[in-house]
Design a protein around this motif. Structure first.
Motif, PDB file in Angstrom:
ATOM      1  N   GLY A  29       0.784  -1.224   0.000  1.00  0.00           N
ATOM      2  CA  GLY A  29       0.000   0.000   0.000  1.00  0.00           C
ATOM      3  C   GLY A  29       0.813   1.268   0.000  1.00  0.00           C
TER       4      GLY A  29
ATOM      5  N   ASN B 128       0.020   7.817  -4.799  1.00  0.00           N
ATOM      6  CA  ASN B 128       0.100   6.590  -4.010  1.00  0.00           C
ATOM      7  C   ASN B 128      -0.923   5.586  -4.535  1.00  0.00           C
TER       8      ASN B 128
ATOM      9  N   THR C  96      -1.979   0.975  -4.090  1.00  0.00           N
ATOM     10  CA  THR C  96      -1.638  -0.365  -3.602  1.00  0.00           C
ATOM     11  C   THR C  96      -1.333  -1.258  -4.785  1.00  0.00           C
TER      12      THR C  96
ATOM     13  N   GLY D 287      -4.263   3.325  -2.170  1.00  0.00           N
ATOM     14  CA  GLY D 287      -3.124   3.092  -1.294  1.00  0.00           C
ATOM     15  C   GLY D 287      -3.432   3.319   0.172  1.00  0.00           C
TER      16      GLY D 287
END
Length: 423
Positions: free
Chosen positions: A157, A175, A177, A211
């Protein structure tokens, strides 16, 4: 701006000192009856009760992507009949603001010099997990055939994307995952004393999801779902062929010799890949010892090129992280090609025996220099990243290396804590 955490130089020194102090004050040596050792490893242990060194350690780590992690682990070092460490088990519990509580178990097993197994089992209370098994075996065909197999399932993540090209700005940081499942297999045959021909295959299925890092935009919100190939997930099924030349005196802790590798890896949509593309890679490393290997000058040169249309962003040529540009987090720079140079001076400060375990303690000033580019002929001096830094390592030969590396890039300092040499 990034909200990634960094450790200062003073904290780095404190961390290293605490690690050393804990090893001295907290370890102990015990013995386990041979009949309680798992049967698969029993033939490689001593005939008498097996010696086990137990060392509890604090965990204080940081990287640009994950932030600060703190916790504790206990390392169990099992010895064989020659009083060499052939098994390491390290259960760990730690806390990270982004991922919550993480429990993990790392194991490294070296029943013989030609066979080893690594496992990593990790689960966080928020998003992150990692389940991996790696196997290396060179006991086939009179030790001329080497087989490597790794399988993995993980979710990270903390993953980042800044855009493409060498000058992708920090202000574009996003960001997500990265959730993957797959395998990597290779079989290498020694065609002469120093040359090996390697055939390999790998598969990865990638999903891109929100994320775990608060305050950084989600990749799909910032870049949209059409401007970045692979942003909606992808699969890769690739075959590769490599020619390897090596005169290294050790595969894991080399002190002398040279290494060169040429690799060609095509990916075909007809065989399950997301697109048709090709990877080309050339790598050369050298190890030059002085003063009975107290000083080892190490260099690595590497070039990677990816050719094709609609190549997923995680399959392009990537720099950043603990094994390439150590002044940045993983996957910091992405483009069609990269050129990389690593220079490192590994200096043994002293050799210390703690609870009958002999460890070499090293300091390693280094410089990482590299850039991504569309093609090699479009490389520009102004695009290269210059990352000076310093590393601290503890080596229990022939198999175990613990390291702390701190590099400095234009985004600030970055610190990595891990196992094994960076290259």
């Amino acid at each position: 701006m990034s909200n990634a955490y960094h450790i200062t130089g003073r904290s780095l020194i404190l961390f290293t000192f605490c690690l050393f102090l804990a090893s001295l004050l907290s370890g102990c040596t015990g013995h386990i009856p041979k009949e309680k050792i798992p049967g698969i490893f029993a033939p490689y242990t001593s005939a008498t009760p097996v010696k086990v060194v137990t060392i509890p350690l604090p965990v204080i780590a940081s990287s640009p992507n994950e932030g600060i992690t703190a916790g504790a682990l206990t390392a169990f070092l099992f010895h064989n009949k020659d009083d060499e460490i052939n098994t390491l088990l390290a259960p760990q519990v730690n806390h990270n603001t982004n991922f919550g509580i993480t429990t993990s178990l790392y194991g490294a097993f070296y029943p013989t010099p030609d066979r080893n197994v690594e496992i990593n089992l990790s689960q966080s209370t928020r998003i992150n997990n990692d389940y991996e098994i790696k196997l290396r075996d060179k006991t086939f065909f009179d030790k001329k055939l080497e087989v490597n197999l790794s399988t993995f399932v993980f979710s990270d993540g903390s993953s980042r994307f800044f855009g493409f090209e060498a000058k992708s700005p920090q202000q574009q940081e996003t960001n997500y995952t990265d959730t993957e499942v797959g395998f990597n297999f290779s079989a290498g045959y020694d065609i002469s004393r120093h040359f090996q021909l390697v055939l390999g295959e790998r598969y990865r299925d990638v999903a891109i999801e929100p994320g775990a890092v608060k305050g950084i935009p989600y990749i799909k919100d910032q870049f949209g779902t059409s401007s970045v190939p692979g942003i909606n997930g992808f699969a890769t099924h690739a075959q590769r062929i490599s020619l390897v030349y090596s005169t290294l005196d050790s595969a894991t802790t080399p002190t002398f010799g040279g290494f060169a590798k040429l690799t060609f890896e095509p990916t075909f949509k007809a065989l399950g890949g997301a697109a048709d593309f090709r990877h080309y890679e050339a790598e050369a490393k050298g190890f030059i010892p002085l003063d009975n290997a107290r000083y080892i000058s190490v260099f690595r040169l590497m070039y990677n090129q990816t050719l094709g249309k609609n190549v997923p962003f995680l399959e392009q040529s990537i720099l950043g992280g603990e094994t390439t540009l150590r002044g940045y987090g993983r996957n910091r720079f992405v483009d069609n090609s990269f050129l990389l140079c690593n220079l490192e001076e590994r200096i043994r400060l002293f050799r210390w025996e703690v609870f009958n375990v002999t460890a070499d303690w090293e300091v390693a000033p280094f410089v990482d220099l590299g850039a991504v580019m569309e093609a090699l002929d479009k490389a520009r001096t102004s695009n290269f990243e210059f990352n000076p830094g310093i590393g601290f390592r503890a080596i229990v030969r022939p198999n175990i290396i613990g390291r702390v590396d701190m590099g400095v890039g234009r985004d600030g300092p970055a610190i990595f804590v891990g196992l094994g040499y960076p290259f």
